[in-house]
Design an enzyme around this catalytic site. Structure first.
Site, short mmCIF file in Angstrom:
data_model
loop_
_atom_site.label_atom_id
_atom_site.label_comp_id
_atom_site.label_asym_id
_atom_site.label_seq_id
_atom_site.Cartn_x
_atom_site.Cartn_y
_atom_site.Cartn_z
N CYS A 8 0.86 -1.18 0.00
CA CYS A 8 0.00 0.00 0.00
C CYS A 8 0.90 1.23 0.00
O CYS A 8 2.08 1.15 -0.38
CB CYS A 8 -0.98 -0.01 1.17
SG CYS A 8 -0.22 0.06 2.82
N ASN A 11 2.25 1.50 4.38
CA ASN A 11 2.58 0.22 5.05
C ASN A 11 2.31 0.29 6.57
O ASN A 11 3.00 -0.36 7.34
CB ASN A 11 4.03 -0.21 4.77
CG ASN A 11 4.36 -1.66 5.13
OD1 ASN A 11 5.51 -1.98 5.44
ND2 ASN A 11 3.39 -2.55 5.11
N CYS A 13 -1.39 0.79 7.46
CA CYS A 13 -2.82 0.47 7.61
C CYS A 13 -3.23 -0.74 6.78
O CYS A 13 -3.41 -1.84 7.31
CB CYS A 13 -3.69 1.67 7.22
SG CYS A 13 -3.55 3.07 8.34
N ARG A 14 -3.38 -0.55 5.45
CA ARG A 14 -3.97 -1.62 4.63
C ARG A 14 -3.06 -2.83 4.44
O ARG A 14 -3.50 -3.97 4.65
CB ARG A 14 -4.39 -1.06 3.26
CG ARG A 14 -5.55 -0.07 3.34
CD ARG A 14 -5.70 0.70 2.06
NE ARG A 14 -4.51 1.53 1.80
CZ ARG A 14 -4.28 2.20 0.70
NH1 ARG A 14 -5.14 2.14 -0.30
NH2 ARG A 14 -3.20 2.94 0.57
N SER A 15 -1.81 -2.61 4.01
CA SER A 15 -0.99 -3.79 3.67
C SER A 15 -0.54 -4.60 4.89
O SER A 15 -0.52 -5.84 4.81
CB SER A 15 0.19 -3.45 2.75
OG SER A 15 1.10 -2.56 3.35
N ASP A 123 -8.61 3.71 1.65
CA ASP A 123 -7.58 3.89 2.68
C ASP A 123 -8.19 4.38 3.98
O ASP A 123 -8.65 5.52 4.07
CB ASP A 123 -6.54 4.90 2.18
CG ASP A 123 -5.29 4.88 3.04
OD1 ASP A 123 -5.38 4.43 4.20
OD2 ASP A 123 -4.24 5.32 2.56
P1 4NP Z 1 -1.81 2.88 4.18
O1 4NP Z 1 -2.44 4.26 4.75
O2 4NP Z 1 -1.26 3.20 2.79
O3 4NP Z 1 -2.97 1.96 4.12
O4 4NP Z 1 -0.74 2.46 5.15
C1 4NP Z 1 -1.71 5.45 4.91
C2 4NP Z 1 -1.00 5.66 6.06
C3 4NP Z 1 -0.31 6.85 6.25
C4 4NP Z 1 -0.35 7.82 5.26
C5 4NP Z 1 -1.07 7.60 4.09
C6 4NP Z 1 -1.74 6.41 3.92
N1 4NP Z 1 0.31 9.06 5.46
O5 4NP Z 1 0.07 10.01 4.68
O6 4NP Z 1 1.12 9.17 6.41
#
Ligand code: 4NP
Length: 159
Positions: A8, A11, A13-15, A123
């Site tokens: 994702c 790294n 939340c989703r992945s 997300d």
């Molecule tokens: P992920 O979500 O891609 O599912 O891990 C996010 C976590 C943090 C951020 C963006 C997306 N961020 O902007 O810090």
């Protein structure tokens, strides 16, 4: 043994949730897998999963507290049998890093779910809907495990 990498953006939340859910469901199904996850960004390298993601996963019995974020690297094309992206933007970033000659499949996670209502995992860092993300991740993990089981039944030497 199938080596699967979930990717994702952050790294956190989703992945990592996909990695934890997939590893637990594969083990329960008796399917041997090696699961990992990575982010296309370097924003959270070394961090544990986001607190709300840890708590939502724990609510369904998945422990993802021990995972640590890392950035996706082009060498991952050789280290894994399959790379699985949470959304189209992740998939495009990954494809731009594909080494010449690599034929490692890169797919959208929800393409492995039987009847997903959407094509990308929204997300939850932005939507705040961690339960929606978990519903989609469990559906796709179940579909992917079924596909791995069918593939090993068709070519038993791959076991
Ligand atoms: P992920 O979500 O891609 O599912 O891990 C996010 C976590 C943090 C951020 C963006 C997306 N961020 O902007 O810090």
């Amino acid at each position: 043994m199938s080596r699967i990498l979930f990717v994702c953006l952050g790294n956190i939340c989703r992945s990592p949730t996909a990695e934890g859910v997939f590893a637990a469901m594969a083990e329960a199904a008796g399917v041997p897998v090696e699961a990992d996850s990575a982010g296309t960004s370097d924003w959270h390298v070394g961090d544990p999963p986001y607190g709300p993601a840890i708590r939502a996963a724990a609510g369904r019995g998945y422990d993802i507290t021990g995972l640590r974020a890392r950035q996706f690297v082009s060498q991952d094309f050789d280290r894994f049998d399959r790379i699985i992206a949470m959304d189209r933007s992740n998939k495009e970033t990954i494809e731009r890093m594909r080494p010449a000659g690599s034929d490692t499949p890169v797919t959208l996670f929800l393409s492995h779910a039987a009847n997903a209502p959407v094509e990308e995992v929204p997300d939850p860092y932005y939507t705040r809907d961690f339960e929606e993300a978990l519903d989609l991740i469990e559906a796709a993990a179940g579909g992917l495990i079924g596909q791995l089981q069918n593939a090993s039944a068709i070519s038993p030497k791959a076991r």
